[in-house]
Scaffold this active site. Structure first.
Site, PDB file in Angstrom:
ATOM      1  N   TRP A 101       0.916  -1.148  -0.189  1.00  0.00           N
ATOM      2  CA  TRP A 101      -0.071  -0.081   0.028  1.00  0.00           C
ATOM      3  C   TRP A 101       0.968   1.229   0.112  1.00  0.00           C
ATOM      4  CZ3 TRP A 101      -4.142  -1.258  -2.046  1.00  0.00           C
ATOM      5  CH2 TRP A 101      -4.886  -2.287  -1.716  1.00  0.00           C
ATOM      6  N   ASP A 171      -1.361   6.455   6.524  1.00  0.00           N
ATOM      7  CA  ASP A 171      -2.560   5.512   6.056  1.00  0.00           C
ATOM      8  C   ASP A 171      -2.730   4.682   7.187  1.00  0.00           C
ATOM      9  OD1 ASP A 171      -4.090   3.542   5.031  1.00  0.00           O
ATOM     10  OD2 ASP A 171      -2.796   3.111   3.311  1.00  0.00           O
ATOM     11  N   LYS A 195     -11.779  -1.729   6.763  1.00  0.00           N
ATOM     12  CA  LYS A 195     -10.923  -2.589   7.507  1.00  0.00           C
ATOM     13  C   LYS A 195     -11.391  -2.712   8.979  1.00  0.00           C
ATOM     14  CE  LYS A 195      -8.864  -2.831   3.805  1.00  0.00           C
ATOM     15  NZ  LYS A 195      -7.664  -2.223   3.410  1.00  0.00           N
TER      16      LYS A 195
HETATM   17  C1  LIG Z   1      -7.097  -2.100   2.155  1.00  0.00           C
HETATM   18  C2  LIG Z   1      -6.157  -0.933   2.063  1.00  0.00           C
HETATM   19  C3  LIG Z   1      -5.967   0.090   1.368  1.00  0.00           C
HETATM   20  C4  LIG Z   1      -6.902   0.100  -0.078  1.00  0.00           C
HETATM   21  O1  LIG Z   1      -8.072   0.598   0.103  1.00  0.00           O
HETATM   22  P1  LIG Z   1      -9.036   0.774  -0.865  1.00  0.00           P
HETATM   23  O2  LIG Z   1     -10.263   1.481   0.056  1.00  0.00           O
HETATM   24  O3  LIG Z   1      -9.515  -0.591  -1.561  1.00  0.00           O
HETATM   25  O4  LIG Z   1      -8.516   1.650  -1.919  1.00  0.00           O
HETATM   26  C5  LIG Z   1      -4.760   1.286   1.396  1.00  0.00           C
HETATM   27  N1  LIG Z   1      -4.047   1.071   2.148  1.00  0.00           N
HETATM   28  C6  LIG Z   1      -4.247   0.116   3.407  1.00  0.00           C
HETATM   29  C7  LIG Z   1      -3.341   0.145   4.581  1.00  0.00           C
HETATM   30  C8  LIG Z   1      -5.257  -0.923   3.105  1.00  0.00           C
HETATM   31  O5  LIG Z   1      -5.269  -1.685   4.298  1.00  0.00           O
END
Ligand SMILES: *Cc1c(COP(=O)(O)O)cnc(C)c1O
Length: 360
Positions: A101, A171, A195
């Site tokens: 990511w 993030d 998540k």
């Molecule tokens: C799942 C995830 C993403 C991507 O998320 P989307 O909503 O599918 O774009 C980005 N960063 C992390 C840490 C993730 O776990």
């Protein structure tokens, strides 16, 4: 009705209490005679839902007044572009690459300016967090970027990097609300909610006010400007209304659990059950350097691909779903987010013990 133990990395398990409450309100939301899905986002009832969600999140995370809370769409992935478009005033940013990511965010930033990869753990398949105490931070960096919890590899920053005064952007998709955070350490904290918070379709951005300006990269679409969403209280256009409503219920559920201090204690206890087992198992082993282990995502392997596949199959038959590791890693991964009850992990470990005895 029978519910499984769902170890999915995302979309993921939600508190049963929240789902039941939403079911009860499905046809008639509190006397409005309609579902939240059918409601104008400009209605009084919806205004209350979104403002209460924001207020509860602010309380849970102790978000200072000089930060805005935005409920947006486009997933965490859209932030990979939105961040450089809005924050790259000098056209420079530093990225710490600790997984897929972060790598994607870095690659996206390269489209918009000079993105520097100042540290990486790719040399050992992202199984650790690099030492970030004295990195070569660029003089003119507009921000330093991290992915705080690496969903795929199961690592987590236990201490934030020393950004040498530069704005930290994180993030937190897979560790959102899993423990208390000091918001003042960040310029931007963001995450997709699917998540650890709610249903897919909502991304929450917590951003310090001075970072929200008109001065964005030329060509930045209106919808990708933080300012337009901040000025309109996340109601510039139709927000992901139902998703925000569910997030609001999860915030209330978290408050009832005792807030983020209590969640941290709960999550530590829960993760320890699995890690302690992995550390003494003769068959299964964790794949991550111990001091960098995530409380949320726990990857493990047997060392034998066929046995891994057998385990995933038998676990599924026994009611433990989505234990297959990420397609780029293989093996297994148990995601044990806030809403995964302790007995889910206890029963998984019992099952692993039994599998180990049968497959020695
Ligand atoms: C799942 C995830 C993403 C991507 O998320 P989307 O909503 O599918 O774009 C980005 N960063 C992390 C840490 C993730 O776990």
């Amino acid at each position: 009705m029978s519910r499984v133990y769902n170890f999915s990395a995302g979309p993921a398990v939600l508190p049963e209490e929240v789902l039941k409450e939403a079911a009860e309100e499905m046809l008639d939301y509190r006397g409005t005679g309609m579902s939240v899905m059918e409601m104008s986002h400009r209605s009084k009832a919806y205004e209350t839902i979104i403002r209460e969600a924001e207020a509860d999140l602010r309380e849970l995370m102790n978000i200072p007044d000089n930060y805005k809370v935005l409920f947006l769409q486009g997933g965490a992935s859209q932030q990979f572009a939105m961040i450089p478009m809005n924050l790259m005033k000098n056209g420079v940013a530093d990225y710490i690459v600790t997984g897929q990511w972060a790598k994607k965010a870095y690659q996206e930033a390269c489209i918009y300016g000079k993105a520097n990869k100042i540290a990486s753990s790719e040399d050992q398949t992202f199984s650790y967090i690099p030492d970030c105490s004295d990195l070569p931070i660029s003089e003119d960096a507009d921000y330093v970027y991290i992915c705080e919890n690496n969903t795929i590899y199961g690592t987590k920053f236990k201490t934030l990097p020393n950004t040498k005064g530069k704005t930290l952007v994180a993030d937190v998709s897979s560790c959102f609300l899993s423990e208390p955070v000091d918001v003042t350490q960040y310029g931007v904290i963001y995450g997709g909610v699917q998540k650890n918070i709610g249903p897919a379709g909502v991304v929450i951005v917590i951003i310090r006010e001075d970072l929200i300006t008109e001065d964005v990269l030329p060509g930045t679409p209106t919808m990708l400007r933080y300012k337009i969403h901040a000025d309109n209280g996340s109601l510039y256009n139709t927000p992901p209304a139902y998703g925000i409503y569910i997030c609001g219920k999860v915030f209330k559920w978290l408050k009832k659990q005792g807030g983020l201090e209590a969640m941290k204690a709960h999550n530590e206890k829960k993760a320890a059950i699995l890690y302690d087992f992995l550390d003494q198992s003769g068959l299964f082993k964790g794949t991550v350097r111990k001091e960098d282990r995530s409380l949320m995502n726990v990857p493990f392997v047997t060392g034998d691909e066929e046995l891994d596949a057998k385990f995933v199959k038998e676990a599924k038959a026994a009611g433990f779903e989505n234990l297959k590791g990420h397609r780029t890693v293989g093996g297994m991964r148990a995601s044990i987010y806030n809403a995964m009850p302790i007995e889910g992990v206890e029963k998984l470990v019992e099952f692993m013990k039994k599998f180990e005895a049968e497959n020695r």
